[in-house]
Scaffold this active site. Sequence first.
Site, PDB file in Angstrom:
ATOM      1  N   ASN A   1     -10.569 -11.823  26.056  1.00 12.34           N
ATOM      2  CA  ASN A   1      -9.618 -11.134  26.937  1.00 12.34           C
ATOM      3  C   ASN A   1      -9.393  -9.649  26.641  1.00 12.34           C
ATOM      4  O   ASN A   1      -9.062  -8.887  27.542  1.00 12.34           O
ATOM      5  CB  ASN A   1      -8.290 -11.898  27.028  1.00 12.34           C
ATOM      6  CG  ASN A   1      -7.625 -12.107  25.704  1.00 12.34           C
ATOM      7  OD1 ASN A   1      -8.269 -12.019  24.657  1.00 12.34           O
ATOM      8  ND2 ASN A   1      -6.344 -12.378  25.708  1.00 12.34           N
TER       9      ASN A   1
ATOM     10  N   GLY B   1      -8.200 -16.117  18.701  1.00 10.42           N
ATOM     11  CA  GLY B   1      -8.624 -17.061  19.738  1.00 10.42           C
ATOM     12  C   GLY B   1      -7.599 -18.165  19.890  1.00 10.42           C
ATOM     13  O   GLY B   1      -6.426 -18.007  19.515  1.00 10.42           O
ATOM     14  N   SER B   2      -8.044 -19.303  20.393  1.00 11.04           N
ATOM     15  CA  SER B   2      -7.103 -20.377  20.715  1.00 11.04           C
ATOM     16  C   SER B   2      -6.671 -21.130  19.455  1.00 11.04           C
ATOM     17  O   SER B   2      -7.347 -21.090  18.416  1.00 11.04           O
ATOM     18  CB  SER B   2      -7.770 -21.357  21.689  1.00 11.04           C
ATOM     19  OG  SER B   2      -8.901 -21.913  21.069  1.00 11.04           O
ATOM     20  N   VAL B   3      -5.558 -21.855  19.583  1.00 11.26           N
ATOM     21  CA  VAL B   3      -5.052 -22.653  18.457  1.00 11.26           C
ATOM     22  C   VAL B   3      -6.088 -23.695  18.054  1.00 11.26           C
ATOM     23  O   VAL B   3      -6.364 -23.893  16.859  1.00 11.26           O
ATOM     24  CB  VAL B   3      -3.715 -23.336  18.841  1.00 11.26           C
ATOM     25  CG1 VAL B   3      -3.290 -24.339  17.781  1.00 11.26           C
ATOM     26  CG2 VAL B   3      -2.622 -22.288  19.054  1.00 11.26           C
TER      27      VAL B   3
ATOM     28  N   GLY C   1      -8.832 -22.116  16.115  1.00  5.19           N
ATOM     29  CA  GLY C   1      -8.274 -21.623  14.847  1.00  5.19           C
ATOM     30  C   GLY C   1      -8.065 -22.751  13.840  1.00  5.19           C
ATOM     31  O   GLY C   1      -8.396 -22.625  12.660  1.00  5.19           O
TER      32      GLY C   1
ATOM     33  N   GLU D   1      -5.190 -15.179  14.397  1.00  5.41           N
ATOM     34  CA  GLU D   1      -4.313 -14.682  15.476  1.00  5.41           C
ATOM     35  C   GLU D   1      -4.541 -15.613  16.652  1.00  5.41           C
ATOM     36  O   GLU D   1      -5.581 -15.524  17.317  1.00  5.41           O
ATOM     37  CB  GLU D   1      -4.686 -13.239  15.847  1.00  5.41           C
ATOM     38  CG  GLU D   1      -4.559 -12.232  14.715  1.00  5.41           C
ATOM     39  CD  GLU D   1      -3.108 -11.908  14.378  1.00  5.41           C
ATOM     40  OE1 GLU D   1      -2.203 -12.294  15.146  1.00  5.41           O
ATOM     41  OE2 GLU D   1      -2.878 -11.268  13.334  1.00  5.41           O
TER      42      GLU D   1
ATOM     43  N   CYS E   1      -2.480 -13.092  25.146  1.00  2.00           N
ATOM     44  CA  CYS E   1      -1.846 -14.005  24.193  1.00  2.00           C
ATOM     45  C   CYS E   1      -0.331 -13.788  24.149  1.00  2.00           C
ATOM     46  O   CYS E   1       0.438 -14.734  24.025  1.00  2.00           O
ATOM     47  CB  CYS E   1      -2.446 -13.837  22.802  1.00  2.00           C
ATOM     48  SG  CYS E   1      -2.316 -12.152  22.192  1.00  2.00           S
TER      49      CYS E   1
HETATM   50  P1  NAD Z   1     -11.612 -19.449  21.956  1.00  2.00           P
HETATM   51  O1  NAD Z   1     -10.829 -20.020  20.836  1.00  2.00           O
HETATM   52  O2  NAD Z   1     -12.252 -20.366  22.916  1.00  2.00           O
HETATM   53  O3  NAD Z   1     -12.793 -18.513  21.391  1.00  2.00           O
HETATM   54  C1  NAD Z   1     -12.552 -17.455  20.501  1.00  2.00           C
HETATM   55  C2  NAD Z   1     -13.821 -17.170  19.703  1.00  2.00           C
HETATM   56  O4  NAD Z   1     -14.080 -18.272  18.842  1.00  2.00           O
HETATM   57  C3  NAD Z   1     -15.069 -16.974  20.565  1.00  2.00           C
HETATM   58  O5  NAD Z   1     -15.841 -15.904  20.057  1.00  2.00           O
HETATM   59  C4  NAD Z   1     -15.806 -18.302  20.370  1.00  2.00           C
HETATM   60  O6  NAD Z   1     -17.191 -18.197  20.565  1.00  2.00           O
HETATM   61  C5  NAD Z   1     -15.464 -18.607  18.923  1.00  2.00           C
HETATM   62  N1  NAD Z   1     -15.633 -20.022  18.530  1.00  2.00           N
HETATM   63  C6  NAD Z   1     -15.593 -21.117  19.315  1.00  2.00           C
HETATM   64  N2  NAD Z   1     -15.817 -22.229  18.576  1.00  2.00           N
HETATM   65  C7  NAD Z   1     -15.977 -21.834  17.299  1.00  2.00           C
HETATM   66  C8  NAD Z   1     -16.215 -22.517  16.069  1.00  2.00           C
HETATM   67  N3  NAD Z   1     -16.353 -23.838  16.012  1.00  2.00           N
HETATM   68  N4  NAD Z   1     -16.311 -21.790  14.928  1.00  2.00           N
HETATM   69  C9  NAD Z   1     -16.162 -20.450  14.955  1.00  2.00           C
HETATM   70  N5  NAD Z   1     -15.966 -19.731  16.090  1.00  2.00           N
HETATM   71  C10 NAD Z   1     -15.851 -20.426  17.255  1.00  2.00           C
HETATM   72  O7  NAD Z   1     -10.636 -18.413  22.719  1.00  2.00           O
HETATM   73  P2  NAD Z   1     -10.849 -17.668  24.111  1.00  2.00           P
HETATM   74  O8  NAD Z   1     -10.797 -18.649  25.229  1.00  2.00           O
HETATM   75  O9  NAD Z   1     -12.004 -16.743  24.015  1.00  2.00           O
HETATM   76  O10 NAD Z   1      -9.525 -16.753  24.147  1.00  2.00           O
HETATM   77  C11 NAD Z   1      -8.281 -17.200  24.612  1.00  2.00           C
HETATM   78  C12 NAD Z   1      -7.371 -17.627  23.484  1.00  2.00           C
HETATM   79  O11 NAD Z   1      -7.251 -16.579  22.518  1.00  2.00           O
HETATM   80  C13 NAD Z   1      -5.959 -17.899  23.969  1.00  2.00           C
HETATM   81  O12 NAD Z   1      -5.472 -19.042  23.317  1.00  2.00           O
HETATM   82  C14 NAD Z   1      -5.198 -16.665  23.534  1.00  2.00           C
HETATM   83  O13 NAD Z   1      -3.811 -16.840  23.388  1.00  2.00           O
HETATM   84  C15 NAD Z   1      -5.861 -16.364  22.230  1.00  2.00           C
HETATM   85  N6  NAD Z   1      -5.641 -14.967  21.862  1.00  2.00           N
HETATM   86  C16 NAD Z   1      -4.821 -14.694  20.807  1.00  2.00           C
HETATM   87  C17 NAD Z   1      -4.539 -13.365  20.484  1.00  2.00           C
HETATM   88  C18 NAD Z   1      -3.653 -13.006  19.323  1.00  2.00           C
HETATM   89  O14 NAD Z   1      -3.727 -11.859  18.878  1.00  2.00           O
HETATM   90  N7  NAD Z   1      -2.824 -13.889  18.816  1.00  2.00           N
HETATM   91  C19 NAD Z   1      -5.100 -12.338  21.227  1.00  2.00           C
HETATM   92  C20 NAD Z   1      -5.930 -12.664  22.304  1.00  2.00           C
HETATM   93  C21 NAD Z   1      -6.200 -13.988  22.614  1.00  2.00           C
END
Ligand code: NAD
Length: 471
Positions: free
Chosen positions: A150, A225-227, A230, A245, A279
């Site tokens: 995003n 990324g997502s919970v 994470g 994050e 987020c």
């Molecule tokens: P996502 O968790 O699907 O992906 C994030 C990253 O993780 C991508 O690069 C993905 O390829 C990688 N990934 C996926 N599986 C993995 C694994 N098994 N091991 C290691 N890496 C892996 O998130 P998204 O859909 O790209 O983004 C949206 C989410 O991110 C929302 O939940 C949003 O709230 C969160 N977000 C948080 C913040 C923050 O600063 N807290 C900022 C922006 C977005």
Amino acid sequence: MKMLINGEFIDKEDKQNILNPFNGEVVDTVPIGDLGDAKYAIDSANLAKKSICDMSAKEVSNALYEACCELEEKSKKIAKLISLEVGKPYKHAIVEMQRSVETLKLSAEEAKRIYGESVPLDVAGSTDDKFYGFTKKIPLGVVGSITPFNFPVNLALHKIAPALAAKNTIVMKPSMEAPLSALKLAEILNNHFPKGVINAVTGYGSEIGDALVTSPDVDKISFTGSVATGLFISSRARGKKLTLELGGNDPLLVLEDANIQEAVKAAVSGAFSNSGQVCIGVKRIILDNKIADEFIDLFIKETKKLKIGNPLDKDTDLGPVIDENAAINIEESVNNAIKDGADLLYGGKRDNCFFEPTILDNVNMSMDLVANETFGPIAPLIRVNGVDEAIKVANDTQYGLQAGVFTENVNNALRCADEIVAGAVLINKASSFRADNMPFGGFKSSGMGKEGIKYAVEDMCKTKLIAFRQL
Ligand code: NAD
């Protein structure tokens, strides 16, 4: 575009099309990296550790400044790329680029402010020696940066720039949904640092991301990324240093003594910017019953003014969401909430990857729409009576990223600041505010560790104690 490993741009036969969510056209392709590529990048980053450690703090700072100037020069082109790959309106993509330049500049400055401290070792009862100690902040080594779609440039920079300021080397894995602008960023940084200091590998999260997380040769993972991802990463990282994050479900509390016009402005931009894919976006609007009707009338009126359309048009406010699956998920959550008793006041319709800005009244915390993070342009309204109930509802969630509160009563403001469990509580401002120097990071399921340049730099160092005994 190509991956960047050890200063070389590497292509593969296996490629992924990067689609424009606005019209489905292919913007470009990227190579689908494999475990061999991940290993090559990790090995290169390890080999390059000496080259960045040999640079003085001034040289590192200058390199970051030079990269910052190049990024600024190329801002418009990269903003366009963000619009094309993410569907983000150009006017918001250009703001992301301005912030990215700021993030790099702040990191260039912080590279000159990495201090240790003196430690009074003569407090130990076991010795009468004259014993002097001081600490040094030293780099961790190799940092793995894993980022979402995003804010593909600024969120990557929030990891990479502080890591470089503290003289670490990097392997970055951008989102496969939006890797193009992040690859451009890698290319620019690589122009100003020795080869192998910055590496960028494109490929699947479960493969490239997991290789970084599980490699004994990567010293830290900084993930946004997502919970769900994470939590999976923390189960795989086996004691590795982590910054997480994660997702949010941020509330906007509008209390009976709020300035309604200002609260409505905050709600419109907080809930609908970037089509709600933020987020720290406003994901729940908690309204005191005493002002609810007045707020809602104005909120609908202002929401109607938003222009949905081609992200590249300069006056578009809302573009598509990242892909059709995401739009379908949003549609399901909205329809389920309506089935469970929510009232649709505005919007609610999907057209391919587009979802209308949507306002739902009489939502409650048992509905999936607000119990979980909905990443779309949705404004669920939850009605409450008084500040006690507003705080209770705000805290009734697994998330705790940021919160916004509108009130002109100082006692209510102080109570909310104290009692809302979140990484930041913003009074008379939406949760969606972030300045790139501020400490940023959620509580509860929203994450672990802080970003914001000064705080991220601290997390990108380890502390070594050096002691001298006077003989
Ligand atoms: P996502 O968790 O699907 O992906 C994030 C990253 O993780 C991508 O690069 C993905 O390829 C990688 N990934 C996926 N599986 C993995 C694994 N098994 N091991 C290691 N890496 C892996 O998130 P998204 O859909 O790209 O983004 C949206 C989410 O991110 C929302 O939940 C949003 O709230 C969160 N977000 C948080 C913040 C923050 O600063 N807290 C900022 C922006 C977005």
